[in-house]
Design a protein around this motif. Structure first.
Motif, PDB file in Angstrom:
ATOM      1  N   TYR A  42       0.964  -1.321   0.088  1.00  0.00           N
ATOM      2  CA  TYR A  42       0.152  -0.020  -0.049  1.00  0.00           C
ATOM      3  C   TYR A  42       0.681   1.353   0.033  1.00  0.00           C
ATOM      4  CZ  TYR A  42      -4.237  -2.582   1.126  1.00  0.00           C
ATOM      5  OH  TYR A  42      -5.260  -3.339   0.895  1.00  0.00           O
TER       6      TYR A  42
ATOM      7  N   GLN B 288       0.779   5.413   1.129  1.00  0.00           N
ATOM      8  CA  GLN B 288      -0.060   6.184   1.920  1.00  0.00           C
ATOM      9  C   GLN B 288       0.587   7.610   1.897  1.00  0.00           C
ATOM     10  OE1 GLN B 288      -0.878   5.677   6.071  1.00  0.00           O
ATOM     11  NE2 GLN B 288      -2.595   6.480   5.721  1.00  0.00           N
TER      12      GLN B 288
ATOM     13  N   GLN C 209      -3.648  11.047   3.477  1.00  0.00           N
ATOM     14  CA  GLN C 209      -4.426  10.043   2.702  1.00  0.00           C
ATOM     15  C   GLN C 209      -4.638   8.800   3.270  1.00  0.00           C
ATOM     16  OE1 GLN C 209      -5.373  11.646  -0.344  1.00  0.00           O
ATOM     17  NE2 GLN C 209      -4.632  13.303   0.538  1.00  0.00           N
ATOM     18  N   ASP C 210      -5.686   8.102   2.670  1.00  0.00           N
ATOM     19  CA  ASP C 210      -5.748   6.603   2.975  1.00  0.00           C
ATOM     20  C   ASP C 210      -4.904   5.717   2.423  1.00  0.00           C
ATOM     21  OD1 ASP C 210      -7.998   5.451   0.433  1.00  0.00           O
ATOM     22  OD2 ASP C 210      -7.552   7.693   0.570  1.00  0.00           O
ATOM     23  N   PRO C 211      -4.629   4.507   2.711  1.00  0.00           N
ATOM     24  CA  PRO C 211      -3.703   3.642   1.875  1.00  0.00           C
ATOM     25  C   PRO C 211      -4.368   3.272   0.908  1.00  0.00           C
ATOM     26  CG  PRO C 211      -4.171   2.952   4.492  1.00  0.00           C
ATOM     27  CD  PRO C 211      -4.998   4.136   4.043  1.00  0.00           C
TER      28      PRO C 211
ATOM     29  N   PHE D 182      -4.008   0.627  -2.368  1.00  0.00           N
ATOM     30  CA  PHE D 182      -3.754  -0.537  -2.865  1.00  0.00           C
ATOM     31  C   PHE D 182      -2.802  -0.538  -4.006  1.00  0.00           C
ATOM     32  CE2 PHE D 182      -3.464  -5.201  -3.017  1.00  0.00           C
ATOM     33  CZ  PHE D 182      -3.824  -5.518  -4.356  1.00  0.00           C
TER      34      PHE D 182
ATOM     35  N   LEU E  13       4.686   7.145   2.512  1.00  0.00           N
ATOM     36  CA  LEU E  13       4.861   5.747   3.324  1.00  0.00           C
ATOM     37  C   LEU E  13       4.345   4.736   2.572  1.00  0.00           C
ATOM     38  CD1 LEU E  13       5.590   5.481   6.170  1.00  0.00           C
ATOM     39  CD2 LEU E  13       3.367   5.870   7.095  1.00  0.00           C
TER      40      LEU E  13
ATOM     41  N   PHE F  51       3.623   0.768   2.751  1.00  0.00           N
ATOM     42  CA  PHE F  51       3.227  -0.004   3.966  1.00  0.00           C
ATOM     43  C   PHE F  51       3.388  -1.581   3.071  1.00  0.00           C
ATOM     44  CE2 PHE F  51       2.372   1.863   7.771  1.00  0.00           C
ATOM     45  CZ  PHE F  51       1.784   2.954   7.736  1.00  0.00           C
TER      46      PHE F  51
END
Lengths: 113, 111
Positions: A35, A37, A41-43, A45, A88, A90
């Motif tokens: 993911y 980010q 913001q939202d993660p 995909f 970021l 993830f």
């Protein structure tokens, strides 16, 4: 208990350079997800792998590629880096299909200058 | 593909009050709905989840409800505490390897 391990935790690159992020899933987990980010913001995909095969694809740029190796760890390769790639990243892992808890790593913070 | 909408984007409550966050999803095939809490600079962590064969699930101060017909699901936090302050994400998964997140709700609990 062992968690998802990501490396490096921080990475600074120049525009047009290449970066590689690594992810080591929880032992016995066979599925890995990536993911992205951005700040506030939202993660988002990017891509997932199940049993070393790509299982689903999201908004991953063509400049990015990823794979899952025989030991189930995964690497995300990012080329021709752009300022907008700063985020970021993830990695998460799970056992089996995605209809269960995703266990996230601490993330790798990429800064592109 | 799946699209998850989440409201509100920001929520401020007084300590001890309840907080409600609402989400809608677009893909009627989605059957797994997790909620993640993310503190600043930290990783998302699952706080509760619900599957499509269940209408409600509760875990201490946290509950989630699901309305499959309306494609709505909600998170309810009762007796909020300052440590509940964080960003909360709803998400949906349609049985594949792609969990799609909502935009997030920043919850502030004022002491």
């Amino acid at each position: 208990a062992a968690g998802v391990i990501q490396s490096p935790r921080h990475l600074i690159k120049e525009k047009r350079e290449t970066a590689t992020l690594k992810c080591y899933p929880i032992p016995r987990h066979d599925t890995v997800y990536w993911y992205q980010q951005g700040p506030g913001q939202d993660p988002q995909f990017l891509i997932s792998f199940y049993e070393k095969m790509q299982s689903d694809k999201g908004s991953i740029p063509d400049r990015f590629s990823a794979q899952q190796f025989s030991d189930y760890h995964s690497e995300l390769n990012m080329s021709s880096l752009e300022l907008g790639d700063s985020a970021l990243y993830f990695c998460a892992s799970s056992f089996g299909q995605g209809t269960g808890e995703l266990f996230f790593g601490e993330g790798s913070r990429l800064t592109v200058l | 593909g799946e699209n998850v909408e989440q409201h509100p984007s920001t929520l401020s409550v007084q300590e001890g009050d309840s907080a409600v966050i609402k989400c809608t999803y677009s893909d009627s095939a989605s059957n797994y709905f997790p909620w993640y809490k993310q503190e600043l600079g930290k990783r998302p962590q699952l706080i509760i989840d619900i599957r499509s064969n269940v209408g409600e699930k509760k875990d201490q101060r946290i509950a989630v409800t699901l309305n499959k017909t309306a494609k709505h699901f909600s998170l309810h936090i009762t007796e909020t505490q300052p440590e509940d302050s964080a960003v909360y994400f709803c998400a949906a998964n349609g049985g594949g390897f792609k969990t799609i997140f909502g935009a997030g709700t920043r919850l502030f609990v004022k002491a």
